[in-house]
Design a protein around this motif. Sequence first.
Motif, PDB file in Angstrom:
ATOM      1  N   PHE A 238       0.798  -1.225   0.000  1.00  0.00           N
ATOM      2  CA  PHE A 238       0.000   0.000   0.000  1.00  0.00           C
ATOM      3  C   PHE A 238       0.832   1.276   0.000  1.00  0.00           C
ATOM      4  N   ILE A 239       2.154   1.151   0.198  1.00  0.00           N
ATOM      5  CA  ILE A 239       3.010   2.338   0.333  1.00  0.00           C
ATOM      6  C   ILE A 239       4.064   2.345  -0.762  1.00  0.00           C
ATOM      7  N   ASP A 240       4.350   3.521  -1.318  1.00  0.00           N
ATOM      8  CA  ASP A 240       5.377   3.672  -2.355  1.00  0.00           C
ATOM      9  C   ASP A 240       6.755   3.569  -1.704  1.00  0.00           C
ATOM     10  N   GLY A 241       7.427   2.442  -1.934  1.00  0.00           N
ATOM     11  CA  GLY A 241       8.712   2.179  -1.294  1.00  0.00           C
ATOM     12  C   GLY A 241       9.791   3.175  -1.673  1.00  0.00           C
ATOM     13  N   LYS A 242       9.797   3.676  -2.942  1.00  0.00           N
ATOM     14  CA  LYS A 242      10.835   4.597  -3.378  1.00  0.00           C
ATOM     15  C   LYS A 242      10.759   5.922  -2.635  1.00  0.00           C
ATOM     16  N   LYS A 243       9.527   6.457  -2.491  1.00  0.00           N
ATOM     17  CA  LYS A 243       9.357   7.717  -1.748  1.00  0.00           C
ATOM     18  C   LYS A 243       9.728   7.526  -0.281  1.00  0.00           C
ATOM     19  N   LEU A 244       9.323   6.403   0.270  1.00  0.00           N
ATOM     20  CA  LEU A 244       9.621   6.110   1.670  1.00  0.00           C
ATOM     21  C   LEU A 244      11.131   5.984   1.880  1.00  0.00           C
ATOM     22  N   LYS A 245      11.820   5.371   0.911  1.00  0.00           N
ATOM     23  CA  LYS A 245      13.267   5.176   1.017  1.00  0.00           C
ATOM     24  C   LYS A 245      13.990   6.515   1.084  1.00  0.00           C
ATOM     25  N   LYS A 246      13.555   7.468   0.273  1.00  0.00           N
ATOM     26  CA  LYS A 246      14.191   8.785   0.280  1.00  0.00           C
ATOM     27  C   LYS A 246      13.943   9.493   1.614  1.00  0.00           C
ATOM     28  N   ALA A 247      12.718   9.400   2.126  1.00  0.00           N
ATOM     29  CA  ALA A 247      12.401  10.010   3.422  1.00  0.00           C
ATOM     30  C   ALA A 247      13.222   9.362   4.536  1.00  0.00           C
ATOM     31  N   PHE A 248      13.343   8.039   4.480  1.00  0.00           N
ATOM     32  CA  PHE A 248      14.135   7.340   5.487  1.00  0.00           C
ATOM     33  C   PHE A 248      15.608   7.731   5.373  1.00  0.00           C
ATOM     34  N   GLY A 249      16.061   7.986   4.135  1.00  0.00           N
ATOM     35  CA  GLY A 249      17.441   8.430   3.938  1.00  0.00           C
ATOM     36  C   GLY A 249      17.730   9.727   4.673  1.00  0.00           C
ATOM     37  N   TRP A 250      16.777  10.661   4.615  1.00  0.00           N
ATOM     38  CA  TRP A 250      16.950  11.923   5.341  1.00  0.00           C
ATOM     39  C   TRP A 250      16.976  11.684   6.855  1.00  0.00           C
ATOM     40  N   PHE A 251      16.151  10.755   7.319  1.00  0.00           N
ATOM     41  CA  PHE A 251      16.144  10.418   8.747  1.00  0.00           C
ATOM     42  C   PHE A 251      17.492   9.844   9.181  1.00  0.00           C
ATOM     43  N   VAL A 252      18.042   8.943   8.366  1.00  0.00           N
ATOM     44  CA  VAL A 252      19.351   8.346   8.669  1.00  0.00           C
ATOM     45  C   VAL A 252      20.444   9.414   8.666  1.00  0.00           C
ATOM     46  N   LEU A 253      20.348  10.365   7.748  1.00  0.00           N
ATOM     47  CA  LEU A 253      21.310  11.471   7.686  1.00  0.00           C
ATOM     48  C   LEU A 253      21.310  12.264   8.992  1.00  0.00           C
ATOM     49  N   VAL A 254      20.120  12.596   9.467  1.00  0.00           N
ATOM     50  CA  VAL A 254      19.995  13.335  10.735  1.00  0.00           C
ATOM     51  C   VAL A 254      20.547  12.507  11.895  1.00  0.00           C
ATOM     52  N   MET A 255      20.251  11.206  11.909  1.00  0.00           N
ATOM     53  CA  MET A 255      20.746  10.326  12.963  1.00  0.00           C
ATOM     54  C   MET A 255      22.272  10.255  12.958  1.00  0.00           C
ATOM     55  N   GLY A 256      22.859  10.173  11.767  1.00  0.00           N
ATOM     56  CA  GLY A 256      24.317  10.124  11.667  1.00  0.00           C
ATOM     57  C   GLY A 256      24.958  11.381  12.223  1.00  0.00           C
ATOM     58  N   ILE A 257      24.391  12.549  11.876  1.00  0.00           N
ATOM     59  CA  ILE A 257      24.902  13.827  12.388  1.00  0.00           C
ATOM     60  C   ILE A 257      24.739  13.895  13.905  1.00  0.00           C
ATOM     61  N   TYR A 258      23.586  13.391  14.398  1.00  0.00           N
ATOM     62  CA  TYR A 258      23.336  13.396  15.845  1.00  0.00           C
ATOM     63  C   TYR A 258      24.374  12.553  16.588  1.00  0.00           C
ATOM     64  N   ILE A 259      24.699  11.377  16.036  1.00  0.00           N
ATOM     65  CA  ILE A 259      25.680  10.504  16.697  1.00  0.00           C
ATOM     66  C   ILE A 259      27.044  11.190  16.780  1.00  0.00           C
ATOM     67  N   ILE A 260      27.452  11.847  15.677  1.00  0.00           N
ATOM     68  CA  ILE A 260      28.738  12.565  15.695  1.00  0.00           C
ATOM     69  C   ILE A 260      28.703  13.666  16.754  1.00  0.00           C
ATOM     70  N   TYR A 261      27.605  14.415  16.813  1.00  0.00           N
ATOM     71  CA  TYR A 261      27.463  15.486  17.803  1.00  0.00           C
ATOM     72  C   TYR A 261      27.492  14.934  19.223  1.00  0.00           C
ATOM     73  N   LYS A 262      26.725  13.860  19.455  1.00  0.00           N
ATOM     74  CA  LYS A 262      26.641  13.287  20.799  1.00  0.00           C
ATOM     75  C   LYS A 262      27.985  12.748  21.272  1.00  0.00           C
ATOM     76  N   GLU A 263      28.707  12.082  20.376  1.00  0.00           N
ATOM     77  CA  GLU A 263      29.977  11.451  20.766  1.00  0.00           C
ATOM     78  C   GLU A 263      31.094  12.473  20.968  1.00  0.00           C
ATOM     79  N   LEU A 264      31.066  13.588  20.193  1.00  0.00           N
ATOM     80  CA  LEU A 264      32.163  14.542  20.251  1.00  0.00           C
ATOM     81  C   LEU A 264      31.890  15.745  21.148  1.00  0.00           C
ATOM     82  N   VAL A 265      30.610  16.089  21.318  1.00  0.00           N
ATOM     83  CA  VAL A 265      30.267  17.327  22.037  1.00  0.00           C
ATOM     84  C   VAL A 265      29.630  17.054  23.388  1.00  0.00           C
ATOM     85  N   MET A 266      28.623  16.154  23.407  1.00  0.00           N
ATOM     86  CA  MET A 266      27.841  15.957  24.640  1.00  0.00           C
ATOM     87  C   MET A 266      28.630  15.129  25.652  1.00  0.00           C
TER      88      MET A 266
END
Length: 266
Positions: A238-266
């Motif tokens: 029922f869901i368009d996997g390609k659109k979902l994949k791109k949205a999930f990609g942005w989520f993973v990008l934010v998570m990756g940046i958060y991990i770098i911030y948390k490990e180096l700054v916090m």
Amino acid sequence: MEIIEILGFIGALLIGLVLGLIGGGGSILTVPILVYALTLNPVLATAYSLFVVGATSLVGAIKNMMKGMVDFKTAIIFAIPAFIAVYLTRAYLIPAIPDELFTVSGIVITKNLTIMLFFAVIMLLASISMIRNNRKESDEDSVITYNYPLIIVEGLVVGTITGIVGAGGGFLIIPALVLLAKLPMKKAVATSLFIIAIKSLIGFLGDVKNLEIDWSFLLPFTSLSIIGIFLGIWLNKFIDGKKLKKAFGWFVLVMGIYIIYKELVM
């Protein structure tokens, strides 16, 4: 059980859900969930991630095998060097890395910090791959050919990365199968899932002799992830996997940046 732990187990369901919906990417969530929500040591978290990813991917791989979508010859050619690399990495390389690597300006660079930063870099690369998502579909009737040297090198690289970060590496495997073995995209995704399943479980075997495994935690967590992949496969109708994949990609990008911030700054 605290709220953060409950969210961690909900995360296990999410891992399988994403795998079922877009055919990959869910494994990139496993280590952050285990480390930040369930407060596991990064080395143990990467080990558990290999088991969760392997078992969950195996379910999807079996469904693909029943449909005749897995190219076993390609899987074997790619997987043998990957199997060797991931096992050796988990059994010998990770235990050999000292807990404290070096000191920079009074800051001690530890094994755990290095693993999490390397994982964050892999997340950023995976997110870019998912956001761009510009792979061309190969002709289903095209002749499958093999660039053996590059496939072997790619297998060794992917196996080593998988061993270090505990993620399946589908974003690396699928392009390799399309470009180096000329597999059609659908077969590449199905074959990748099979490679990820076996490679991850073999990597986990390298940890069994070095780590104390809490099966009373790991098996229920993995079961939730497997339930998630069945749910994801059903929702995929029922869901368009390609659109979902791109949205999930942005989520993973934010998570990756958060991990770098948390490990180096916090």
